[in-house]
Design a protein around this motif. Structure first.
Motif, mmCIF file in Angstrom:
data_model
loop_
_atom_site.group_PDB
_atom_site.id
_atom_site.type_symbol
_atom_site.label_atom_id
_atom_site.label_comp_id
_atom_site.label_asym_id
_atom_site.label_seq_id
_atom_site.Cartn_x
_atom_site.Cartn_y
_atom_site.Cartn_z
ATOM 1 N N ASP A 73 35.176 -4.581 -31.511
ATOM 2 C CA ASP A 73 34.367 -5.552 -32.236
ATOM 3 C C ASP A 73 34.115 -6.779 -31.370
ATOM 4 O O ASP A 73 34.577 -7.876 -31.649
ATOM 5 N N ASN A 74 33.373 -6.577 -30.281
ATOM 6 C CA ASN A 74 32.920 -7.705 -29.470
ATOM 7 C C ASN A 74 31.421 -7.862 -29.741
ATOM 8 O O ASN A 74 30.782 -6.947 -30.254
ATOM 9 N N PRO A 75 30.843 -9.021 -29.444
ATOM 10 C CA PRO A 75 29.441 -9.262 -29.810
ATOM 11 C C PRO A 75 28.468 -8.182 -29.326
ATOM 12 O O PRO A 75 27.568 -7.786 -30.060
ATOM 13 N N GLU A 76 28.661 -7.693 -28.095
ATOM 14 C CA GLU A 76 27.741 -6.687 -27.562
ATOM 15 C C GLU A 76 27.867 -5.361 -28.322
ATOM 16 O O GLU A 76 26.877 -4.736 -28.673
ATOM 17 N N ALA A 77 29.098 -4.932 -28.562
ATOM 18 C CA ALA A 77 29.326 -3.667 -29.266
ATOM 19 C C ALA A 77 28.839 -3.754 -30.711
ATOM 20 O O ALA A 77 28.238 -2.810 -31.232
ATOM 21 N N ILE A 78 29.086 -4.882 -31.350
ATOM 22 C CA ILE A 78 28.640 -5.077 -32.736
ATOM 23 C C ILE A 78 27.123 -5.014 -32.800
ATOM 24 O O ILE A 78 26.550 -4.315 -33.643
ATOM 25 N N ALA A 79 26.458 -5.729 -31.917
ATOM 26 C CA ALA A 79 24.992 -5.746 -31.899
ATOM 27 C C ALA A 79 24.443 -4.343 -31.668
ATOM 28 O O ALA A 79 23.466 -3.935 -32.305
ATOM 29 N N LYS A 80 25.095 -3.588 -30.776
ATOM 30 C CA LYS A 80 24.629 -2.224 -30.504
ATOM 31 C C LYS A 80 24.782 -1.340 -31.747
ATOM 32 O O LYS A 80 23.876 -0.584 -32.081
ATOM 33 N N ARG A 81 25.931 -1.441 -32.436
ATOM 34 C CA ARG A 81 26.136 -0.623 -33.635
ATOM 35 C C ARG A 81 25.146 -0.989 -34.741
ATOM 36 O O ARG A 81 24.640 -0.117 -35.438
ATOM 37 N N LEU A 82 24.853 -2.284 -34.889
ATOM 38 C CA LEU A 82 23.880 -2.697 -35.898
ATOM 39 C C LEU A 82 22.487 -2.180 -35.540
ATOM 40 O O LEU A 82 21.723 -1.788 -36.423
ATOM 41 N N ASP A 83 22.178 -2.158 -34.251
ATOM 42 C CA ASP A 83 20.886 -1.645 -33.798
ATOM 43 C C ASP A 83 20.773 -0.143 -34.053
ATOM 44 O O ASP A 83 19.743 0.335 -34.525
ATOM 45 N N VAL A 84 21.843 0.603 -33.766
ATOM 46 C CA VAL A 84 21.845 2.046 -34.029
ATOM 47 C C VAL A 84 21.669 2.300 -35.528
ATOM 48 O O VAL A 84 20.908 3.174 -35.931
ATOM 49 N N TYR A 85 22.360 1.524 -36.359
ATOM 50 C CA TYR A 85 22.205 1.674 -37.812
ATOM 51 C C TYR A 85 20.742 1.446 -38.200
ATOM 52 O O TYR A 85 20.164 2.238 -38.945
ATOM 53 N N ALA A 86 20.143 0.373 -37.703
ATOM 54 C CA ALA A 86 18.761 0.038 -38.058
ATOM 55 C C ALA A 86 17.790 1.147 -37.648
ATOM 56 O O ALA A 86 16.850 1.460 -38.382
ATOM 57 N N LYS A 87 18.031 1.763 -36.490
ATOM 58 C CA LYS A 87 17.120 2.792 -35.990
ATOM 59 C C LYS A 87 17.344 4.163 -36.622
ATOM 60 O O LYS A 87 16.385 4.882 -36.899
ATOM 61 N N GLU A 88 18.617 4.553 -36.813
ATOM 62 C CA GLU A 88 18.909 5.921 -37.227
ATOM 63 C C GLU A 88 19.259 6.082 -38.699
ATOM 64 O O GLU A 88 18.869 7.061 -39.321
ATOM 65 N N THR A 89 20.012 5.147 -39.240
ATOM 66 C CA THR A 89 20.527 5.333 -40.598
ATOM 67 C C THR A 89 19.691 4.617 -41.649
ATOM 68 O O THR A 89 19.416 5.197 -42.705
ATOM 69 N N ALA A 90 19.284 3.392 -41.402
ATOM 70 C CA ALA A 90 18.501 2.649 -42.396
ATOM 71 C C ALA A 90 17.261 3.420 -42.871
ATOM 72 O O ALA A 90 16.954 3.398 -44.069
ATOM 73 N N PRO A 91 16.544 4.140 -41.987
ATOM 74 C CA PRO A 91 15.387 4.900 -42.468
ATOM 75 C C PRO A 91 15.730 5.975 -43.518
ATOM 76 O O PRO A 91 14.863 6.385 -44.287
ATOM 77 N N LEU A 92 16.988 6.397 -43.566
ATOM 78 C CA LEU A 92 17.390 7.390 -44.559
ATOM 79 C C LEU A 92 17.283 6.835 -45.973
ATOM 80 O O LEU A 92 17.124 7.599 -46.932
ATOM 81 N N LEU A 93 17.376 5.522 -46.093
ATOM 82 C CA LEU A 93 17.280 4.914 -47.416
ATOM 83 C C LEU A 93 15.931 5.225 -48.062
ATOM 84 O O LEU A 93 15.857 5.426 -49.274
ATOM 85 N N ASP A 94 14.872 5.290 -47.253
ATOM 86 C CA ASP A 94 13.555 5.640 -47.793
ATOM 87 C C ASP A 94 13.550 7.053 -48.363
ATOM 88 O O ASP A 94 12.890 7.321 -49.375
ATOM 89 N N THR A 95 14.269 7.961 -47.711
ATOM 90 C CA THR A 95 14.361 9.336 -48.208
ATOM 91 C C THR A 95 14.975 9.339 -49.600
ATOM 92 O O THR A 95 14.457 9.973 -50.522
ATOM 93 N N TYR A 96 16.083 8.616 -49.751
ATOM 94 C CA TYR A 96 16.759 8.598 -51.049
ATOM 95 C C TYR A 96 15.981 7.789 -52.086
ATOM 96 O O TYR A 96 16.009 8.105 -53.277
ATOM 97 N N LYS A 97 15.248 6.784 -51.632
ATOM 98 C CA LYS A 97 14.395 6.021 -52.551
ATOM 99 C C LYS A 97 13.308 6.923 -53.121
ATOM 100 O O LYS A 97 13.037 6.899 -54.323
ATOM 101 N N SER A 98 12.708 7.746 -52.255
ATOM 102 C CA SER A 98 11.639 8.643 -52.713
ATOM 103 C C SER A 98 12.154 9.688 -53.699
ATOM 104 O O SER A 98 11.396 10.219 -54.496
#
Length: 187
Positions: A136-161
């Motif tokens: 949990d250092n700033p670079e690693a945290i930022a990278k994990r949040l970026d991966v979530y935004a790119k790969e996982t967050a779009p799944l929410l649209d699938t479940y919303k639909s």
């Protein structure tokens, strides 16, 4: 009740999963916990996962899917579960759909917790200080949040639909967030 709990790291998924688990009397299942259990108990799936982990590689979706399916089929999950940390990508959504069809257990809802990027960064930096987590250092945290935004967050649209998505603010008093989720799920 069969729930997915989703959101970026630091939003409080694990905390809310544990509380909802007690409320609904169903297991909270985190993919990290499943991996650790299988590795510790030297199951065939755990030993296979360990080969990847020891090489510093991500466990492939195919193996992750097998481990999740095995866990959802266990006796304590017959009356429901809360799944935290899975699915993380579109391929895993398809696999979960197939698993649930095989098990004859449809998904009831997806709980998505949200928080501003700055709040998440602050929470995870505090967690790093409290728990001494080197990942949990700033670079690693930022990278994990970026991966979530790119790969996982779009799944929410699938479940919303599909009409399954329930979004909640992950900022506030823990008990208030839990009460809002329970009310939002129709209790």
């Amino acid at each position: 009740m069969r729930l997915l709990i989703m959101g970026p790291q630091g939003v409080g998924k694990g905390t809310q999963a544990a509380l909802l688990s007690k409320h609904y009397n169903i297991p909270a299942i985190s993919t990290g916990d499943i991996f650790r259990f299988n590795i510790k108990n030297k199951t065939p799936l755990g030993l296979e996962a360990l080969e990847y982990i020891n090489k510093g590689e991500l466990v492939p979706d195919e193996l992750t899917n097998k481990i999740v399916k095995d866990r959802l089929a266990q006796d304590d999950a017959k009356n429901g579960w809360i799944l935290d940390g899975y699915p993380r990508n579109a391929s895993q959504v398809e696999a979960l759909d197939a698993m649930l069809a095989d098990l004859g257990t449809p998904l009831d809802a997806v709980v998505a917790l949200t928080a501003d990027h700055d709040v998440l960064m602050d929470r995870m930096m505090k967690r790093a200080q409290l728990e001494g987590r080197s990942d949990d250092n700033p670079e690693a945290i930022a990278k994990r949040l970026d991966v979530y935004a790119k790969e996982t967050a779009p799944l929410l649209d699938t479940y919303k639909s599909r009409g399954l998505l329930h979004e909640f603010n992950g900022v506030g008093e823990i008990d208030d967030i839990q009460a809002t989720i329970i009310k939002g799920l129709g209790e």
